[in-house]
Design a protein around this motif. Sequence first.
Motif, PDB file in Angstrom:
ATOM      1  N   TRP A 134       1.138  -1.204  -0.267  1.00 27.01           N
ATOM      2  CA  TRP A 134       0.410   0.083   0.254  1.00 27.01           C
ATOM      3  C   TRP A 134       1.080   1.314   0.281  1.00 27.01           C
ATOM      4  O   TRP A 134       0.887   2.565  -0.482  1.00 27.01           O
ATOM      5  CB  TRP A 134      -0.770   0.238   1.305  1.00 27.01           C
ATOM      6  N   LYS A 135       1.877   1.243   0.538  1.00 31.50           N
ATOM      7  CA  LYS A 135       2.721   2.766   0.578  1.00 31.50           C
ATOM      8  C   LYS A 135       3.476   2.227  -0.637  1.00 31.50           C
ATOM      9  O   LYS A 135       3.824   3.859  -1.091  1.00 31.50           O
ATOM     10  CB  LYS A 135       4.152   2.000   1.679  1.00 31.50           C
ATOM     11  N   SER A 136       3.959   1.002  -1.512  1.00 35.63           N
ATOM     12  CA  SER A 136       4.701   1.366  -2.433  1.00 35.63           C
ATOM     13  C   SER A 136       3.470   2.111  -3.676  1.00 35.63           C
ATOM     14  O   SER A 136       3.804   2.427  -4.562  1.00 35.63           O
ATOM     15  CB  SER A 136       4.936   0.269  -3.175  1.00 35.63           C
ATOM     16  N   GLY A 137       1.691   1.459  -3.472  1.00 33.28           N
ATOM     17  CA  GLY A 137       1.168   2.092  -4.097  1.00 33.28           C
ATOM     18  C   GLY A 137       0.585   3.649  -4.633  1.00 33.28           C
ATOM     19  O   GLY A 137       0.748   4.072  -5.270  1.00 33.28           O
ATOM     20  N   THR A 171      10.810   9.205  -1.839  1.00 31.47           N
ATOM     21  CA  THR A 171       9.415   8.348  -1.480  1.00 31.47           C
ATOM     22  C   THR A 171       8.934   8.809  -0.598  1.00 31.47           C
ATOM     23  O   THR A 171       7.398   8.810  -0.720  1.00 31.47           O
ATOM     24  CB  THR A 171       9.879   7.064  -0.916  1.00 31.47           C
ATOM     25  N   SER A 172       9.436   9.366   0.578  1.00 37.57           N
ATOM     26  CA  SER A 172       8.363   9.634   1.567  1.00 37.57           C
ATOM     27  C   SER A 172       7.840  11.013   0.757  1.00 37.57           C
ATOM     28  O   SER A 172       6.468  11.275   1.419  1.00 37.57           O
ATOM     29  CB  SER A 172       9.159  10.903   2.661  1.00 37.57           C
ATOM     30  N   VAL A 173       7.805  12.418   0.408  1.00 35.61           N
ATOM     31  CA  VAL A 173       7.482  12.997  -0.280  1.00 35.61           C
ATOM     32  C   VAL A 173       6.863  12.639  -1.461  1.00 35.61           C
ATOM     33  O   VAL A 173       5.409  12.739  -1.511  1.00 35.61           O
ATOM     34  CB  VAL A 173       8.907  13.768  -1.183  1.00 35.61           C
ATOM     35  N   GLN A 174       6.660  11.450  -2.815  1.00 36.26           N
ATOM     36  CA  GLN A 174       6.077  10.964  -3.051  1.00 36.26           C
ATOM     37  C   GLN A 174       4.651  10.394  -2.310  1.00 36.26           C
ATOM     38  O   GLN A 174       3.405  10.358  -2.972  1.00 36.26           O
ATOM     39  CB  GLN A 174       6.087   9.815  -4.103  1.00 36.26           C
ATOM     40  N   ILE A 175       4.355   9.778  -1.108  1.00 37.63           N
ATOM     41  CA  ILE A 175       3.527   9.614  -0.692  1.00 37.63           C
ATOM     42  C   ILE A 175       2.624  10.702   0.481  1.00 37.63           C
ATOM     43  O   ILE A 175       1.366  10.805   0.415  1.00 37.63           O
ATOM     44  CB  ILE A 175       4.252   8.449   0.587  1.00 37.63           C
ATOM     45  N   THR A 229       4.719  -7.688  -4.548  1.00 34.13           N
ATOM     46  CA  THR A 229       5.081  -6.638  -4.372  1.00 34.13           C
ATOM     47  C   THR A 229       4.021  -6.070  -6.008  1.00 34.13           C
ATOM     48  O   THR A 229       3.534  -4.846  -5.614  1.00 34.13           O
ATOM     49  CB  THR A 229       5.587  -6.278  -3.119  1.00 34.13           C
ATOM     50  N   ALA A 230       4.736  -5.894  -6.642  1.00 34.24           N
ATOM     51  CA  ALA A 230       4.889  -4.736  -7.948  1.00 34.24           C
ATOM     52  C   ALA A 230       3.579  -4.967  -7.892  1.00 34.24           C
ATOM     53  O   ALA A 230       2.230  -3.537  -8.441  1.00 34.24           O
ATOM     54  CB  ALA A 230       5.707  -5.054  -8.399  1.00 34.24           C
ATOM     55  N   ARG A 231       3.135  -6.158  -8.051  1.00 37.04           N
ATOM     56  CA  ARG A 231       1.111  -6.449  -8.667  1.00 37.04           C
ATOM     57  C   ARG A 231       0.572  -5.578  -7.566  1.00 37.04           C
ATOM     58  O   ARG A 231       0.061  -5.066  -7.857  1.00 37.04           O
ATOM     59  CB  ARG A 231       1.008  -7.604  -9.074  1.00 37.04           C
ATOM     60  N   ARG A 232       0.816  -5.475  -6.792  1.00 29.91           N
ATOM     61  CA  ARG A 232      -0.175  -4.873  -5.789  1.00 29.91           C
ATOM     62  C   ARG A 232      -0.169  -3.959  -6.054  1.00 29.91           C
ATOM     63  O   ARG A 232      -0.884  -3.550  -5.158  1.00 29.91           O
ATOM     64  CB  ARG A 232       0.018  -6.131  -4.080  1.00 29.91           C
ATOM     65  N   ILE A 288       0.592  -1.716  -7.914  1.00 33.26           N
ATOM     66  CA  ILE A 288       0.621  -1.243  -8.509  1.00 33.26           C
ATOM     67  C   ILE A 288      -1.142  -1.142  -8.927  1.00 33.26           C
ATOM     68  O   ILE A 288      -2.191   0.623  -9.357  1.00 33.26           O
ATOM     69  CB  ILE A 288       0.345  -1.713 -10.582  1.00 33.26           C
ATOM     70  N   ARG A 289      -2.025  -2.379  -8.631  1.00 33.69           N
ATOM     71  CA  ARG A 289      -3.963  -2.132  -8.256  1.00 33.69           C
ATOM     72  C   ARG A 289      -3.508  -0.732  -7.195  1.00 33.69           C
ATOM     73  O   ARG A 289      -5.017  -0.303  -7.240  1.00 33.69           O
ATOM     74  CB  ARG A 289      -3.928  -3.762  -7.762  1.00 33.69           C
ATOM     75  N   TYR A 290      -3.189  -0.772  -6.035  1.00 34.90           N
ATOM     76  CA  TYR A 290      -3.397   0.022  -5.162  1.00 34.90           C
ATOM     77  C   TYR A 290      -3.172   1.688  -5.749  1.00 34.90           C
ATOM     78  O   TYR A 290      -3.624   2.711  -6.218  1.00 34.90           O
ATOM     79  CB  TYR A 290      -2.751   0.198  -3.981  1.00 34.90           C
ATOM     80  N   ALA A 291      -1.485   1.737  -6.246  1.00 29.82           N
ATOM     81  CA  ALA A 291      -2.064   2.869  -7.609  1.00 29.82           C
ATOM     82  C   ALA A 291      -2.852   3.642  -8.317  1.00 29.82           C
ATOM     83  O   ALA A 291      -3.403   4.438  -8.539  1.00 29.82           O
ATOM     84  CB  ALA A 291      -0.884   2.716  -8.302  1.00 29.82           C
ATOM     85  N   ALA A 292      -3.698   1.957  -8.996  1.00 27.44           N
ATOM     86  CA  ALA A 292      -5.056   2.477  -9.956  1.00 27.44           C
ATOM     87  C   ALA A 292      -5.630   2.529  -9.190  1.00 27.44           C
ATOM     88  O   ALA A 292      -6.477   3.621  -9.724  1.00 27.44           O
ATOM     89  CB  ALA A 292      -4.910   1.030 -11.002  1.00 27.44           C
ATOM     90  N   GLY A 293      -6.153   2.801  -8.052  1.00 29.09           N
ATOM     91  CA  GLY A 293      -6.910   3.234  -7.155  1.00 29.09           C
ATOM     92  C   GLY A 293      -6.851   4.509  -7.053  1.00 29.09           C
ATOM     93  O   GLY A 293      -8.435   5.238  -6.888  1.00 29.09           O
ATOM     94  N   VAL A 294      -5.822   4.732  -6.508  1.00 28.05           N
ATOM     95  CA  VAL A 294      -5.834   5.665  -6.520  1.00 28.05           C
ATOM     96  C   VAL A 294      -5.884   7.500  -7.254  1.00 28.05           C
ATOM     97  O   VAL A 294      -6.322   8.258  -6.941  1.00 28.05           O
ATOM     98  CB  VAL A 294      -4.221   6.322  -6.152  1.00 28.05           C
TER      99      VAL A 294
END
Length: 555
Positions: free
Chosen positions: A55-58, A190-194, A282-285, A287-293
């Motif tokens: 979720w953080k990576s997303g 990474t912190s800035v992107q989140i 982790t990458a697939r999950r 990207i799915r979180y990112a897709a929702g956002v």
Amino acid sequence: MTGGTLHAAASANPNHVLIGFMLFMMVTLFLTVFSSLEEHSVREFYTGDRTLPPWKSGLALAGSFTSTSLLLTVTGVVATAGFDGITTAGSMFLSLGVLLLLARPIQLSGACTLGELLSLRASGTAPRIAAAVATLAVAGPFLVVQLMAAGSITASLLGFTGVGIQKICTVLIGCLVVTCGVLSGAKGLTSVQILAVTVIGTAMFVICTYAIRAFHGDVDALIGAAAEGSTSPSRYLSPGGTIGLGSSTRLDFAGGQLALVLGSACMPHVLSRVYAMKDPATARRSIRYAAGVVAFLCAALILLGFTAAARIGTREIFNGQTHSDGALMLLARSLTGGTANGLGNLMFAAVACALFLCILSVVGGTTLAAAGALARDSYHYVARHKRSGPSDELRTARVAVALFGALGIALAVIAQGHSAGFLAQLATTAAASTAAPALLYTFYWSRFNRTGLLWTVYGGTTLTIGLYVFSSAVSGSPTALVPTADFAWFGRSNPAVISVPAAFLLGWAGSLVGRRRDGRTLAPEEDPLAVDALLVTGRPLASRAVTADPSARIR
């Protein structure tokens, strides 16, 4: 993007807005550096912490994906062209599907730069040089347009419209952002992107709430009012609002959307987020979180585009400008009572902070990706033949961030005040014409070889830049980058309609020529990177593909 449109939304007395913005900016920059004070390894400098949960990576991926081009351009195009703006938002969302297709093989490769990915297909230094050329061709224009936006936004908050102030602001903000990149690397980024996607999502939610309340929850009435506020009410919800109805213009528009789908997924700063993920699952999950956002943000921008057309009107959005990028800022002030209302100033400042975070996130990611191309692919592997130590490479990477950032600031200052908004389209088209076909062929066509790779990258880069140089975006029109010159023979056609298909065709043709020149054809099962080996067995390739003996690779 220029400061003129934004200034129309600025307060006559913007001191409290400016103070809030500056405090936010300083706290953000402090957190960026503070979050990465510990010593970096080389890989950590390029990719950051690879232990983040999905979720953080997303969220970080969504933060790198969300640029000022997405926020300002989509809102403006929806406000002024209706259906075409919705199509543009949809194309940017669909690009995450392409990224999902590439995520697993990228993770299995163990690479941290585009050069390492392209080297999976061919031996020698040529693939790394080609990757560096492709990365810089994409990162350079995109960095310039983001820094120009930073200068315009800051100048508008100061209450100025002059190009001189915009240039000064570009230098100041650019130096701060690049300094943070040198000190923090990808871990701080990474912190800035989140933080960026969190602030942006919150701001969009609040503004959308005001937009829906303004029309008492009646979305149909909102869309109807948007059509009435446009210059062509009868065509507002029909295709072709930005391009006309001819078959050639429709083809150009389709080519531009194809470039958005492929190019947005293969931007260097977006691919860097995939390198940073822990494993393929982790990458697939993520990207799915990112897709929702991103889906939420695209829907919010479409709603806000309709609201801008309904409340402000297309003519007022343009107001002497050649673009509609100021629609979001104008709307933020309009929905909350205008300049006389403190809430309007607060909303304006919130949107400005969100845009600043976008710029910090994207500029940081872009400069780090360029540093990887320069320090790792060009210096470590090509110039030093892998003889540079980790400390030497890390020092070179920091210098590369500083030099590339300084060059971007200089070019942004030169371009400030000119019609350089096409640079974002140039970067996206270049990514779609170089990295996208090269990666898709690398992972999904077992007969792709060194010749095809080089033809794809160099041919796509040359076509993209060449067609843009000879288009009306650069010369031959009052809104061109050089309005006093006229060497545009390509006209208003979108170069992507030629460069993207041509890049795929060059990759195919080059691979055929390469196999004939080698005097042999490898069967798929002979290919160490065949689709069945890479995508089905799931064996990591980092231990052999990136460092393998050249004789074991496909030539």
